[in-house]
Design an enzyme around this catalytic site. Sequence first.
Site: not given
Length: 494
Positions: A97, A178, A202
Site C-alpha cells: 500500500k 482504505s 481498512s
Amino acid sequence: MNRRHVLQTAALALCPVSCGKKLNPPAPFATLADLAAMLQAEQTTPQLLVEHFLQRIARIDRTGPMVNAILELNPEVKAIAASCQPGLLHGLPVLIKDNIDTADAMHTTAGSLALRGHPPAKDAALVTRLREAGAIILGKTNLSEWANIRSPNSTSGWSARGGLTRNPHKLTHSASGSSSGSAAAVAAGLAPAAIGTETNGSIVSPASACGIVGFKPTVGLVSGEGVIPITHHQDTAGPMTLTVRDAALLMQVLAAGFTVELPSDALKGARLGVLRQQSGQQPQVLALFESALQKLREAGAVIVDSVELPHAREAGSLSWKAMLIELRTDLNAYLEARGGEVRSLAELIAFNEKHRDTEMPHFGQEFFERSEQLGAPEIIAAGQKARQRAQQLAGPEGIDAALKEHDLDALICPTNDPVGVINLKTGDTHERVVSTPAAVAGYPHLTVPLGLVDGLPVGFSFIGTAKADGRILALGHAFEQITQARVAPSLIAS
C-alpha cells in the site's frame, strides 16, 4: 535454508530457462504457496513470475477492465527478480500500500500530491523484513487518500494521485477502503498477495468487499515504523491474500518471532460465539451465514448463539474522539521527520487548499481541519483519557468479557453487507461492516470469503483476544477448507 538450496537458487537465477527444464506459467489466481512450490520444483523463476504479473497488470489494470488498483510499478522489479534474496518468500511478488515507506525508485504518498517530491530516507521496517525474506516488491497499490481520514464525504478507493480503484467483481461498485488497491489487486490476480494497513476496517472491509482474505493482527505485532500514521493506538499493517495459509506465511515474515500452525481439525471442539447484534439484517447475507454455521457444527465446532458485546458503541465513540486528537500529533511527527515541502498537518491543509482543483475535486478535508484545532494541552490530555477508556471498554470489558463469559475461542459474524455503487459526488454509501470492536481493542480480526450476494462478495469474521493471532488464523484456515467460498471475479476470470 541449507547451503545446497541457496546454491540451487543462485543457479536458477543465472539460468532463467531452467537449464533445459520445462517451465510452466502460473495458473490463474495462483497462491503464494502455489508459486513457492513452482519455484522450489524449478518449474518457473522469479523473473518469469514478475513478467507474468506485469502482463496481467497491463491487461487487466491498465487496459481491459481497468480496475486501477496499482498506483505505481517498481521500475527496478526485473533487476530485483534476477538477484532476490533466498528466504521464506524467495522470488514471490508482493504489492504494498502506498502509505508504507520505501526508499527506492517508487514514491510513498498516501495517494496525496503533497508527498511526491520528497521520498522517505529508508524503508519501513516491514518492507525491510519482506526484502530480507526474498520477496519482490512489485509496486504500490492505490488507496483511499490519507487512509480515508480526510473527510466524512470521501469515496473509498479514490486518491488525487491514483484516481479511483474499482471492485473487480462489479466495476460499478466500491472496492471499499482504505486498502482498496491492495484488495482489488489480489482479487483480480494482479499479484498473489499485498500488504494493507488498518486503523478501523481498512484491511477487513476491502478484503471482504473484494472477496479475499484479510488479516488485521494484534496492534504492535507488526512494526509501524515507516507507515504513514493516523493513530499508533490502532494502526497496523497486515496481509491481504487469496488464502489464510498465505496470510499466515506473510505474518511469519512481517512479525518477528511469529510462528503458526494450521491443523486441519482446528475447528473440532472450538467454541465460537455469534455476534448477532453485529450481523446485520440483509437476508441473503444471513442465509450464507447460517449455512456456514451448519458447516462449522459439522466440523465439530460448538456454536454459542448469541453473544452480546458490551460497551461497543461507547468504546467506538470514545475512540473516534481520541483519534482526531492523535491524528494531529502522530502525523506531525511523521511529516517533520520525513521532511520536504509539507512538514505538518497545518501545512498539508494549506497545500490542499492551494491545489484544490486536483486534491479536492470531489470532497474536502473536514477531518483534517477539525484535527488541527485539537492541539491544546488540555485537549490532548482529554484525548489520552478517552483513549484509555476506549481500549478498556473494547478490550478487557468488551471482547475479553464476552469470550470469558462463554468460554469462547473466538467471536464470529458476517464481516460485511455487499458494497454500494460508486458515486464520487455523494461519497460512500456506508454499508454494514464489522470492524470497530477489534480495531479499538487492538485485537486480531480475520475475514475469510463467505460467498456472493448479487455478484458481490461478503466475508466471515473471526475475532479474538490480544495475541491470539495464531489461533484465529488456524480457525480461519480450517473454516476455509470446509467452505471453499472464494470466487474469482467473473469479468477477470473470463
